[in-house]
Design a protein around this motif. Structure first.
Motif, PDB file in Angstrom:
ATOM      1  N   LYS A  69      13.820  -0.986 -12.939  1.00 37.72           N
ATOM      2  CA  LYS A  69      13.791  -1.103 -11.511  1.00 37.72           C
ATOM      3  C   LYS A  69      12.593   0.169 -11.189  1.00 37.72           C
ATOM      4  N   LEU A  70      12.597   1.345 -11.868  1.00 36.23           N
ATOM      5  CA  LEU A  70      11.591   2.079 -11.733  1.00 36.23           C
ATOM      6  C   LEU A  70      10.346   1.487 -12.009  1.00 36.23           C
ATOM      7  N   LEU A  71      10.186   0.739 -13.118  1.00 33.61           N
ATOM      8  CA  LEU A  71       8.719   0.123 -13.044  1.00 33.61           C
ATOM      9  C   LEU A  71       8.288  -0.732 -12.135  1.00 33.61           C
ATOM     10  N   ARG A  72       9.401  -1.714 -11.736  1.00 38.49           N
ATOM     11  CA  ARG A  72       8.947  -2.506 -10.408  1.00 38.49           C
ATOM     12  C   ARG A  72       8.779  -1.863  -9.050  1.00 38.49           C
ATOM     13  N   GLU A  73       9.483  -0.802  -8.973  1.00 36.56           N
ATOM     14  CA  GLU A  73       9.001   0.021  -7.613  1.00 36.56           C
ATOM     15  C   GLU A  73       7.806   0.932  -7.814  1.00 36.56           C
ATOM     16  N   THR A  74       7.438   1.280  -9.016  1.00 37.54           N
ATOM     17  CA  THR A  74       6.155   1.916  -9.323  1.00 37.54           C
ATOM     18  C   THR A  74       5.082   1.112  -9.044  1.00 37.54           C
ATOM     19  N   HIS A  75       4.942  -0.185  -9.724  1.00 35.00           N
ATOM     20  CA  HIS A  75       4.021  -1.064  -9.822  1.00 35.00           C
ATOM     21  C   HIS A  75       3.873  -1.413  -8.275  1.00 35.00           C
ATOM     22  N   ASN A  76       4.863  -1.817  -7.383  1.00 37.88           N
ATOM     23  CA  ASN A  76       4.882  -2.174  -6.126  1.00 37.88           C
ATOM     24  C   ASN A  76       4.076  -1.038  -5.427  1.00 37.88           C
ATOM     25  N   ASP A  77       4.413   0.269  -5.702  1.00 41.17           N
ATOM     26  CA  ASP A  77       3.815   1.232  -4.900  1.00 41.17           C
ATOM     27  C   ASP A  77       2.402   1.396  -5.048  1.00 41.17           C
ATOM     28  N   VAL A  78       1.757   0.755  -6.300  1.00 43.22           N
ATOM     29  CA  VAL A  78       0.342   0.792  -6.464  1.00 43.22           C
ATOM     30  C   VAL A  78      -0.114   0.028  -5.680  1.00 43.22           C
ATOM     31  N   LYS A  79       0.599  -1.313  -5.503  1.00 42.22           N
ATOM     32  CA  LYS A  79      -0.012  -2.412  -4.450  1.00 42.22           C
ATOM     33  C   LYS A  79      -0.319  -1.637  -2.969  1.00 42.22           C
ATOM     34  N   THR A  80       0.727  -1.015  -2.767  1.00 42.04           N
ATOM     35  CA  THR A  80       0.895  -0.497  -1.188  1.00 42.04           C
ATOM     36  C   THR A  80      -0.143   0.521  -1.213  1.00 42.04           C
ATOM     37  N   LEU A  81      -0.332   1.263  -2.131  1.00 43.99           N
ATOM     38  CA  LEU A  81      -1.219   2.471  -1.919  1.00 43.99           C
ATOM     39  C   LEU A  81      -2.542   2.026  -2.070  1.00 43.99           C
ATOM     40  N   VAL A  82      -3.045   0.897  -2.987  1.00 43.19           N
ATOM     41  CA  VAL A  82      -4.538   0.212  -2.617  1.00 43.19           C
ATOM     42  C   VAL A  82      -4.630  -0.084  -1.257  1.00 43.19           C
ATOM     43  N   GLU A  83      -3.788  -0.688  -0.834  1.00 45.15           N
ATOM     44  CA  GLU A  83      -4.031  -1.179   0.602  1.00 45.15           C
ATOM     45  C   GLU A  83      -4.204  -0.111   1.547  1.00 45.15           C
ATOM     46  N   GLU A  84      -3.518   0.965   1.363  1.00 43.41           N
ATOM     47  CA  GLU A  84      -3.605   2.190   2.422  1.00 43.41           C
ATOM     48  C   GLU A  84      -5.042   2.878   2.128  1.00 43.41           C
ATOM     49  N   LEU A  85      -5.352   2.807   0.903  1.00 43.30           N
ATOM     50  CA  LEU A  85      -6.770   3.220   0.507  1.00 43.30           C
ATOM     51  C   LEU A  85      -7.669   2.783   1.333  1.00 43.30           C
ATOM     52  N   GLY A  86      -7.809   1.267   1.617  1.00 42.52           N
ATOM     53  CA  GLY A  86      -8.567   0.439   2.363  1.00 42.52           C
ATOM     54  C   GLY A  86      -9.774   0.479   1.363  1.00 42.52           C
ATOM     55  N   PHE A  87      -9.683   0.112  -0.162  1.00 40.83           N
ATOM     56  CA  PHE A  87     -10.476   0.194  -1.163  1.00 40.83           C
ATOM     57  C   PHE A  87     -10.632  -1.415  -1.598  1.00 40.83           C
ATOM     58  N   PRO A  88     -11.771  -2.157  -1.037  1.00 40.69           N
ATOM     59  CA  PRO A  88     -11.674  -3.616  -0.969  1.00 40.69           C
ATOM     60  C   PRO A  88     -12.056  -3.772  -2.622  1.00 40.69           C
ATOM     61  N   VAL A  89     -11.592  -4.730  -3.078  1.00 44.19           N
ATOM     62  CA  VAL A  89     -11.685  -5.015  -4.548  1.00 44.19           C
ATOM     63  C   VAL A  89     -13.353  -5.059  -4.859  1.00 44.19           C
ATOM     64  N   SER A  90     -14.341  -5.533  -3.843  1.00 43.83           N
ATOM     65  CA  SER A  90     -15.813  -5.661  -3.938  1.00 43.83           C
ATOM     66  C   SER A  90     -16.313  -4.255  -4.586  1.00 43.83           C
ATOM     67  N   GLU A  91     -15.653  -3.199  -3.913  1.00 40.15           N
ATOM     68  CA  GLU A  91     -16.027  -1.964  -4.348  1.00 40.15           C
ATOM     69  C   GLU A  91     -15.235  -1.148  -5.756  1.00 40.15           C
ATOM     70  N   TRP A  92     -14.350  -2.009  -6.439  1.00 39.44           N
ATOM     71  CA  TRP A  92     -14.070  -1.633  -7.591  1.00 39.44           C
ATOM     72  C   TRP A  92     -15.167  -1.811  -8.751  1.00 39.44           C
ATOM     73  N   ASP A  93     -15.005  -0.984  -9.565  1.00 45.70           N
ATOM     74  CA  ASP A  93     -16.025  -1.018 -10.834  1.00 45.70           C
ATOM     75  C   ASP A  93     -15.630  -2.237 -11.636  1.00 45.70           C
ATOM     76  N   GLU A  94     -16.618  -2.735 -12.254  1.00 49.52           N
ATOM     77  CA  GLU A  94     -16.105  -4.015 -13.035  1.00 49.52           C
ATOM     78  C   GLU A  94     -15.047  -3.789 -14.241  1.00 49.52           C
ATOM     79  N   LYS A  95     -15.406  -2.474 -14.698  1.00 48.27           N
ATOM     80  CA  LYS A  95     -14.592  -1.965 -15.786  1.00 48.27           C
ATOM     81  C   LYS A  95     -13.114  -1.764 -15.497  1.00 48.27           C
TER      82      LYS A  95
END
Length: 349
Positions: A69-95
């Protein structure tokens, strides 16, 4: 069950990972610092709650359910945080993209292996029901069958075909990937690297503990040294040290399995089998009490397997959905870019 054959490499063979995720030249704003601190503090609290209150909690199915459950919630938090960052995939480094896609598919494979192990354990439910039916029966014919039905459980639990052998190269490569790419001139990228490092460390720890519990060997444990600079480091280090130490203690004592619920059933089965082979006249009450205990432990085992299987399935779907969303965003960005160049071409992912 077989043990991993590859030698363990010390963590970290590639140097201090903190230098890789804390580059110079990219200052983090107060808002980004708040988002990162919120994520790390939440992770620290979950790790503290996962720290077993006693050694008997370690590798019980209820504890393993909390870990997944900790893993599930933590991975879910990552998705939420990426959205809050407003950091589009187009700006991610290819690596970063390659790293995420590579890790996510490996985690899906690990989930499938864990589900297979749990499915095999669950098949023992019918064997235990048959054994209990024979033990509780007043019929002499069924009483005679009791020893063979107990033997059937022992044979089932000891002859399981483990699939976690395939997990070791995956976990090993996950450990090597903790050295994240350096981030230049991107405060959002810096935060993203902090978060991905955290989730990979915790994922590696929990999956290695699960692999150790299913394989019957402490050699699966892959300890990680986390710099004290992280807000969750202390909670993680305490949890990892305690859990790994107890698992090694379990196996060094000669126990057949580190899974508490399975061991509880094995203990009752062993005692009942021994009593059946001996003189029952002086221990009828103890014999009946053991049957009651076996039924209780068998129910706990079945429920534990069912609940843990559900958590593994939910974690699988979170990883899968995150991967699908990223691929969809990549395809959308590529389509927009290609249209702007006068033609539509789809990047092969």
């Amino acid at each position: 069950m077989s043990k991993p054959q590859e030698p363990h490499r010390p963590f970290f063979p590639f140097g201090n990972p903190f230098r890789a995720i804390s580059p110079k030249g990219a200052k983090v704003s107060s808002r980004l610092s708040f988002l990162l601190a919120t994520f790390e503090d939440s992770l620290a609290e979950r790790l503290k709650k996962l720290t077993p209150k006693s050694e008997n909690d370690i590798l019980s199915f209820s504890w393993m359910e909390l870990a997944m459950k900790l893993l599930r919630e933590t991975h879910n938090d990552v998705k939420t945080l990426v959205e809050e960052l407003g950091f589009p995939v187009s700006e991610w480094d290819e690596k970063w993209l390659d790293e995420y896609l590579n890790i996510s598919v490996k985690l899906l494979d690990i989930c499938n292996d864990f589900s297979s192990e749990l499915s095999q354990l669950n098949q023992g439910h019918l064997i235990l029901r048959c054994a209990l039916h024979n033990l509780e029966s007043t019929s002499s014919n069924q009483s005679v069958r009791a020893p063979s039905s107990l033997d059937a459980w022992n044979q089932h639990i000891s002859s399981r075909t483990s699939r976690v052998d395939s997990c070791y190269p995956i976990l090993d490569s996950l450990g090597e990937s903790l050295d994240l790419p350096k981030v230049k001139n991107s405060s959002k990228g810096k935060v993203l690297m902090h978060v991905l490092y955290a989730v990979k460390v915790v994922t590696l720890f929990i999956c290695s503990v699960f692999a150790s519990s299913f394989s019957g060997s402490s050699e699966w444990l892959l300890p990680t040294n986390v710099p004290d600079s992280f807000r969750w480091a202390s909670a993680f280090t305490e949890l990892q040290k305690y859990v790994n130490m107890e698992i090694k203690k379990i196996y060094s004592s000669g126990r057949f399995t580190a899974l508490r619920d399975v061991d509880a059933v094995n203990e009752r089965v062993k005692k009942l089998h021994s009593m059946i082979q001996g003189n029952m006249d002086d221990c009828k009450e103890e014999f009946q009490n053991l049957i009651v205990e076996l039924r209780r432990e068998a129910e706990n085992l079945t429920q534990g397997v069912d609940h843990l299987t559900k958590q593994v399935d939910e974690f699988f779907h979170i990883v899968l959905s995150g991967r699908d969303e990223l691929l969809s965003n990549l395809r959308a960005n590529e389509a927009v870019f290609s249209q702007g160049m006068g033609g539509l071409c789809t990047r092969q992912l």
